[in-house]
Write an enzyme that holds these catalytic residues in place. Sequence first.
Site, PDB file in Angstrom:
ATOM      1  CG  ASP A   1      58.658  20.858  23.159  1.00  0.00           C
ATOM      2  OD1 ASP A   1      59.731  21.475  23.229  1.00  0.00           O
ATOM      3  OD2 ASP A   1      58.435  19.965  22.337  1.00  0.00           O
ATOM      4  CB  ALA A   2      60.227  26.075  22.622  1.00  0.00           C
TER       5      ALA A   2
ATOM      6  CE  LYS B   1      58.228  29.871   3.943  1.00  0.00           C
ATOM      7  NZ  LYS B   1      58.964  28.727   3.350  1.00  0.00           N
TER       8      LYS B   1
ATOM      9  NE  ARG C   1      60.044  23.309  16.179  1.00  0.00           N
ATOM     10  CZ  ARG C   1      60.555  23.503  17.395  1.00  0.00           C
ATOM     11  NH1 ARG C   1      61.868  23.525  17.572  1.00  0.00           N
ATOM     12  NH2 ARG C   1      59.751  23.650  18.428  1.00  0.00           N
ATOM     13  CE  LYS C   2      55.622  18.439  15.248  1.00  0.00           C
ATOM     14  NZ  LYS C   2      56.894  19.092  15.599  1.00  0.00           N
TER      15      LYS C   2
ATOM     16  CD  GLU D   1      59.403  31.978   9.592  1.00  0.00           C
ATOM     17  OE1 GLU D   1      58.935  31.015  10.232  1.00  0.00           O
ATOM     18  OE2 GLU D   1      59.638  31.927   8.372  1.00  0.00           O
TER      19      GLU D   1
ATOM     20  CE  LYS E   1      57.475  35.421   1.287  1.00  0.00           C
ATOM     21  NZ  LYS E   1      56.707  36.512   0.638  1.00  0.00           N
TER      22      LYS E   1
ATOM     23  CG  ASP F   1      56.554  22.751  16.532  1.00  0.00           C
ATOM     24  OD1 ASP F   1      57.187  23.641  17.128  1.00  0.00           O
ATOM     25  OD2 ASP F   1      56.960  21.576  16.439  1.00  0.00           O
ATOM     26  CE  LYS F   2      51.086  22.083  12.271  1.00  0.00           C
ATOM     27  NZ  LYS F   2      50.945  22.677  10.958  1.00  0.00           N
TER      28      LYS F   2
ATOM     29  CG  ASP G   1      59.355  27.378  -0.012  1.00  0.00           C
ATOM     30  OD1 ASP G   1      59.857  26.623  -0.859  1.00  0.00           O
ATOM     31  OD2 ASP G   1      60.017  27.967   0.855  1.00  0.00           O
TER      32      ASP G   1
ATOM     33  CG  HIS H   1      52.482  20.120  18.650  1.00  0.00           C
ATOM     34  ND1 HIS H   1      53.526  20.885  18.177  1.00  0.00           N
ATOM     35  CD2 HIS H   1      53.032  18.958  19.088  1.00  0.00           C
ATOM     36  CE1 HIS H   1      54.654  20.216  18.318  1.00  0.00           C
ATOM     37  NE2 HIS H   1      54.386  19.044  18.871  1.00  0.00           N
TER      38      HIS H   1
ATOM     39  CE  LYS I   1      54.051  14.545  18.598  1.00  0.00           C
ATOM     40  NZ  LYS I   1      55.519  14.486  18.804  1.00  0.00           N
TER      41      LYS I   1
ATOM     42  CG  PHE J   1      50.490  15.246  28.000  1.00  0.00           C
ATOM     43  CD1 PHE J   1      51.157  16.455  28.139  1.00  0.00           C
ATOM     44  CD2 PHE J   1      50.087  14.868  26.720  1.00  0.00           C
ATOM     45  CE1 PHE J   1      51.429  17.267  27.049  1.00  0.00           C
ATOM     46  CE2 PHE J   1      50.341  15.660  25.618  1.00  0.00           C
ATOM     47  CZ  PHE J   1      51.015  16.866  25.782  1.00  0.00           C
TER      48      PHE J   1
ATOM     49  CD  GLU K   1      61.891  38.763   6.621  1.00  0.00           C
ATOM     50  OE1 GLU K   1      62.496  38.614   7.706  1.00  0.00           O
ATOM     51  OE2 GLU K   1      61.431  37.827   5.966  1.00  0.00           O
TER      52      GLU K   1
END
Length: 397
Positions: A245-246, A272, A251-252, A45, A276, A19-20, A278, A17, A172, A237, A58
């Site tokens: 798709d970008a 990260k 995002r997941k 990122e 961090k 995003d992945k 998060d 995917h 998916k 597909f 960074e």
Amino acid sequence: MSRLDYVFTSESVSEGHPDKLCDRISDAVLDAFLTEDPLARVACETFATTNRVVIGGEVGLTDQSRLRAFKDGVEGIARECIRDIGYEQEKFHWNSCEVTNLLHEQSAHIAQGVTGERGEEGAGDQGIMFGYATRETPEFMPAPIHYAHAILRRLAEARKTGAEPLLRPDAKSQISLRYAGGRPVEVSSIVLSTQHESEAQTSADIRAIVEPYIHEVLPDGWINDATRWWVNPTGTFVIGGPDGDAGLTGRKIIVDTYGGAAPHGGGAFSGKDPSKVDRSAAYAARYLAKNVVAAGLADRCTIQLSYAIGVARPLTIYADLHGTGAVDASEIERAIPQVMDLTPRGIREHLGLNRPIYARTAAYGHFGRSPEADGGFSWERTDLADALRRTAASLAA
């Protein structure tokens, strides 16, 4: 009182995917920096689209003069990630897509927050983090997200071994499970969309490929005549991945955690470093929640931690046992800081997080995996269960 009879749905996405793919590149870059400098501060990122990958963020190193040399290897890391996932399409190919590296030195104003109070290492930002565990599966994970991941992981294995050469990387899954008496008992619907080789292949053709693998990973009897199937419901597909798709890192986040069955603090994990919170405190919260359940103190447990930038210790510790506790939730809240140091440094040292163990987390969930010999998925251990049980009992006495 919690509902006992209902249908709950979770989705997963494959390593291919868009995003992945971006999560994988960001975490592979992080691993590379941690291999060379275990104290590296990284916020990486990635963005991907047709024939292009852009990497930014960074980096802070113990010897910042070495950043240029490390940066030179980033393009190769990205290409290897894309190759391993399996993209060799005309408009997104690991060897020919354009890779732009915009990583730069960490902001001094961000770095100063890590120094924190009284010289202690503080949290790099404010935030809230959640961990969750349940007895629904042997992995202490909610069943819908666990099996949504399992389906896609199995299809990826079949594709990569050559057993299913007509499948492609982007996919998916979505599983709706019916619960009775609070336990999952059957699949009410399955949604599976997977990229494939040829426009001549129909949805029925793809279902014939994937259905045996879905039956293989789901418990016996969960799929029945009432189960509704939606395999490639839009039809063709073939155009997939970043060409279709970008993609973007982070995002997941619900796919990464509990599939919506538990709260999420909002911060993404991939790219990260463990300074961090998060990431590291979300791992600690899962570790604590899982050990509470493994200790027999509850059948379900949610842990929330909160932090302030530059402050070492969590501001709050909250536990919710969802009416399943063998002890009061307040006793869990008091026991936790007695059995684990929840400062950023304490979490990293307890779980051994300053190691290159992150690229493997980028797909199929950060939780519900088996602890690995090199320290990967250390937050899935249950080695704190006895200490939690003893401490909670002493507090209750």
